[in-house]
Design a protein around this motif. Structure first.
Motif, mmCIF file in Angstrom:
data_model
loop_
_atom_site.group_PDB
_atom_site.id
_atom_site.type_symbol
_atom_site.label_atom_id
_atom_site.label_comp_id
_atom_site.label_asym_id
_atom_site.label_seq_id
_atom_site.Cartn_x
_atom_site.Cartn_y
_atom_site.Cartn_z
ATOM 1 N N ASP A 84 -47.547 37.390 -2.348
ATOM 2 C CA ASP A 84 -46.702 36.195 -2.389
ATOM 3 C C ASP A 84 -47.121 35.190 -1.329
ATOM 4 O O ASP A 84 -47.167 33.993 -1.576
ATOM 5 C CB ASP A 84 -45.231 36.564 -2.186
ATOM 6 N N ARG A 85 -47.440 35.688 -0.137
ATOM 7 C CA ARG A 85 -47.852 34.790 0.952
ATOM 8 C C ARG A 85 -49.207 34.149 0.652
ATOM 9 O O ARG A 85 -49.412 32.984 0.937
ATOM 10 C CB ARG A 85 -47.900 35.535 2.273
ATOM 11 N N ARG A 87 -50.432 33.603 -2.378
ATOM 12 C CA ARG A 87 -50.181 32.647 -3.452
ATOM 13 C C ARG A 87 -49.542 31.372 -2.910
ATOM 14 O O ARG A 87 -49.893 30.266 -3.318
ATOM 15 C CB ARG A 87 -49.271 33.289 -4.508
ATOM 16 N N ALA A 88 -48.615 31.520 -1.977
ATOM 17 C CA ALA A 88 -47.944 30.355 -1.408
ATOM 18 C C ALA A 88 -48.908 29.505 -0.581
ATOM 19 O O ALA A 88 -48.790 28.281 -0.558
ATOM 20 C CB ALA A 88 -46.773 30.798 -0.551
ATOM 21 N N SER A 89 -49.855 30.147 0.078
ATOM 22 C CA SER A 89 -50.801 29.378 0.895
ATOM 23 C C SER A 89 -51.812 28.631 0.037
ATOM 24 O O SER A 89 -52.390 27.648 0.473
ATOM 25 C CB SER A 89 -51.532 30.300 1.873
ATOM 26 N N ARG A 90 -52.019 29.076 -1.185
ATOM 27 C CA ARG A 90 -52.966 28.398 -2.087
ATOM 28 C C ARG A 90 -52.313 27.262 -2.866
ATOM 29 O O ARG A 90 -52.983 26.437 -3.439
ATOM 30 C CB ARG A 90 -53.556 29.396 -3.080
ATOM 31 N N ARG A 91 -50.986 27.257 -2.908
ATOM 32 C CA ARG A 91 -50.250 26.233 -3.648
ATOM 33 C C ARG A 91 -50.396 24.896 -2.955
ATOM 34 O O ARG A 91 -50.233 24.790 -1.753
ATOM 35 C CB ARG A 91 -48.780 26.646 -3.708
ATOM 36 N N PRO A 92 -50.680 23.844 -3.698
ATOM 37 C CA PRO A 92 -50.784 22.532 -3.064
ATOM 38 C C PRO A 92 -49.415 22.079 -2.571
ATOM 39 O O PRO A 92 -48.391 22.388 -3.186
ATOM 40 C CB PRO A 92 -51.294 21.616 -4.186
ATOM 41 N N PRO A 93 -49.370 21.379 -1.454
ATOM 42 C CA PRO A 93 -48.075 20.920 -0.944
ATOM 43 C C PRO A 93 -47.434 19.922 -1.898
ATOM 44 O O PRO A 93 -48.112 19.166 -2.597
ATOM 45 C CB PRO A 93 -48.443 20.269 0.389
ATOM 46 N N ARG A 94 -46.134 19.960 -1.904
ATOM 47 C CA ARG A 94 -45.407 19.011 -2.774
ATOM 48 C C ARG A 94 -45.570 17.591 -2.246
ATOM 49 O O ARG A 94 -45.515 17.342 -1.052
ATOM 50 C CB ARG A 94 -43.915 19.349 -2.785
#
Length: 99
Positions: A84-85, A87-94
């Motif tokens: 999860d961490r 995946r969250a670090s790869r997500r582009p910022p909103r």
């Protein structure tokens, strides 16, 4: 990363060996099977703990290492938190929309 691969293997062995131990306990209760699975489960549990605590400090956080201490499912809980961490670090910022 070798430690993460080790953690995945050990977490699977920990969970599967626990299921097999409990199935054996509630069905035929074969002594030799318990003698084989008990040490396998214990060793997998210790490897899960060691592999989780050996991960770089950046990867596990928010109690990831402490989740590994949960008997039976700790490895799977720690893996889920790590994935999860990542995946969250790869997500582009909103991006904030104006207006």
């Amino acid at each position: 990363m070798l430690t993460l691969r080790t953690l995945r293997i050990a977490a699977g062995a920990e969970a599967v060996s626990l299921v097999l131990l409990l199935t054996n306990l509630f069905t035929i209760h074969a002594g030799p099977l318990s003698s084989l699975l008990g040490p396998l489960h214990g060793t997998a549990y210790l490897v899960v703990i060691a592999a989780t605590w050996m991960l770089p400090a950046v990867v596990p956080s928010d109690g990831t290492r402490w989740r590994a201490l949960v008997p039976g499912a700790g490895g799977l809980l720690a893996l889920r938190r790590i994935e999860d961490r990542v995946r969250a670090s790869r997500r582009p910022p909103r991006q904030l929309m104006e207006g």
